[in-house]
Motif scaffolding. Structure first.
Motif, PDB file in Angstrom:
ATOM      1  N   THR A  63       0.836  -1.190   0.000  1.00 38.03           N
ATOM      2  CA  THR A  63       0.000   0.000   0.000  1.00 38.03           C
ATOM      3  C   THR A  63       0.872   1.242   0.000  1.00 38.03           C
ATOM      4  N   GLN A  64       0.264   2.356  -0.391  1.00 40.03           N
ATOM      5  CA  GLN A  64       1.005   3.613  -0.435  1.00 40.03           C
ATOM      6  C   GLN A  64       0.046   4.761  -0.158  1.00 40.03           C
ATOM      7  N   VAL A  65       0.383   5.592   0.794  1.00 40.99           N
ATOM      8  CA  VAL A  65      -0.416   6.776   1.101  1.00 40.99           C
ATOM      9  C   VAL A  65      -0.077   7.876   0.103  1.00 40.99           C
ATOM     10  N   ARG A  67      -0.060  11.644  -0.762  1.00 35.21           N
ATOM     11  CA  ARG A  67      -0.071  12.905  -0.035  1.00 35.21           C
ATOM     12  C   ARG A  67      -0.220  14.077  -1.000  1.00 35.21           C
ATOM     13  N   GLN A  88       1.797  11.052  -7.151  1.00 33.23           N
ATOM     14  CA  GLN A  88       2.673   9.901  -6.980  1.00 33.23           C
ATOM     15  C   GLN A  88       3.928  10.019  -7.844  1.00 33.23           C
ATOM     16  N   TYR A 150      -7.796   2.866  -5.173  1.00 37.12           N
ATOM     17  CA  TYR A 150      -7.549   3.799  -4.075  1.00 37.12           C
ATOM     18  C   TYR A 150      -8.764   3.809  -3.147  1.00 37.12           C
ATOM     19  N   PHE A 152     -10.307   5.767   0.616  1.00 37.29           N
ATOM     20  CA  PHE A 152     -10.152   6.878   1.552  1.00 37.29           C
ATOM     21  C   PHE A 152     -10.699   6.438   2.891  1.00 37.29           C
ATOM     22  N   ASP A 154      -9.771   6.814   7.377  1.00 39.97           N
ATOM     23  CA  ASP A 154      -8.974   7.410   8.460  1.00 39.97           C
ATOM     24  C   ASP A 154      -8.299   8.700   8.012  1.00 39.97           C
ATOM     25  N   GLY A 155      -8.965   9.439   7.123  1.00 41.23           N
ATOM     26  CA  GLY A 155      -8.429  10.708   6.663  1.00 41.23           C
ATOM     27  C   GLY A 155      -7.267  10.588   5.700  1.00 41.23           C
ATOM     28  N   LYS A 156      -7.040   9.406   5.135  1.00 40.04           N
ATOM     29  CA  LYS A 156      -5.910   9.194   4.234  1.00 40.04           C
ATOM     30  C   LYS A 156      -6.381   8.631   2.899  1.00 40.04           C
ATOM     31  N   LEU A 157      -5.785   9.144   1.832  1.00 37.46           N
ATOM     32  CA  LEU A 157      -5.983   8.573   0.505  1.00 37.46           C
ATOM     33  C   LEU A 157      -4.889   7.532   0.299  1.00 37.46           C
ATOM     34  N   THR A 158      -5.273   6.262   0.141  1.00 35.79           N
ATOM     35  CA  THR A 158      -4.303   5.169   0.124  1.00 35.79           C
ATOM     36  C   THR A 158      -4.499   4.312  -1.116  1.00 35.79           C
TER      37      THR A 158
END
Length: 237
Positions: A63-65, A67, A88, A150, A152, A154-158
């Motif tokens: 996986t990769q967050v 940002r 990315q 992808y 979303f 816990d407030g993260k796009l992963t």
């Protein structure tokens, strides 16, 4: 002896009496012959120690967050997939070296051009959290296609799935992403079903198989022509 077996043995006595009483009558019970013995799996090379590492890196579970890309109201439908790929590419320019050349044709600013490698995004709840996840396709060199998912949370796009192959088609089946790819054998194709694993928090290839699609084809040798055909000649434009 279990109670169930006790019941079966108790029923065996009246059955034998009835069989003897009805001896000589037609229409009685007949044996179906010997029952084949069930054969279980054989454990080959039992003394062979198990492997401690996989043979190759399949990329499963990685996986990769992402940002720098806002997700308004937590809705991935409001996110530009081109912005995700650009973010990315900016964080990992070596991996996106070939793809980055075509991102300039993806608009913003300006209209989206035909050389933009980022395809239309699709949305479906693949993780089972009640929210739509985003499936993005990116054209890669040598006819390859990168398929990514992808989420979303816990407030993260992963990024929870990353698969690159010589793709024939991609399908959404319930909560799985089914990727059909070209196989090394003529008349066959690879089919991989990716499904979300809540423990790994990533899409895993839960089913990977090679499927026969038709008879093997024999390549036709090319015959060199003496003169170029009309269709092969350059146009005036």
């Amino acid at each position: 002896m279990t109670p169930r077996r006790l019941g079966l043995s108790a029923l065996a006595v009246p059955a034998a009496v009835l069989f003897l009483a009805g001896c000589g009558d037609t229409g009685g019970l007949e044996g179906a012959g010997p029952t084949p013995t069930a054969v279980g799996p054989r454990h080959l090379w039992p003394s062979l120690p198990p492997a401690s590492a996989p043979a190759d890196d399949y990329g499963a579970g990685e996986t990769q967050v992402v940002r720098g890309v806002p997700v308004p109201d937590g809705d991935l439908r409001k996110v530009d997939p081109v912005a995700v790929i650009r973010a990315q590419a900016a964080s990992d320019p070596d991996t996106y070296k070939e793809v980055k050349k075509g991102l300039d044709d993806c608009g913003a600013p300006g209209p989206k051009g035909p050389d933009c490698p980022v395809l239309q995004a699709y949305y479906s709840d693949l993780t089972g959290n009640g929210k739509d996840d985003m499936v993005v396709g990116v054209r890669a060199p040598k006819g390859q296609l990168v398929v990514r998912v992808y989420m979303f949370a816990d407030g993260k796009l992963t990024q929870i799935m990353n698969d690159e192959d010589a793709v024939i088609s991609v399908q959404l089946a319930d909560r799985s992403v089914v990727v059909r790819a070209v196989a090394d054998l003529s008349g066959y194709e690879y089919r991989t079903s990716w499904s979300y694993d809540s423990h790994q928090r990533a899409m895993l290839p839960t089913r990977d198989e090679i499927v026969r699609t038709g008879p093997p084809t024999t390549p036709v040798p090319e015959t060199p022509s003496a003169e170029p055909t009309r269709s092969a000649s350059p146009s005036a434009s």
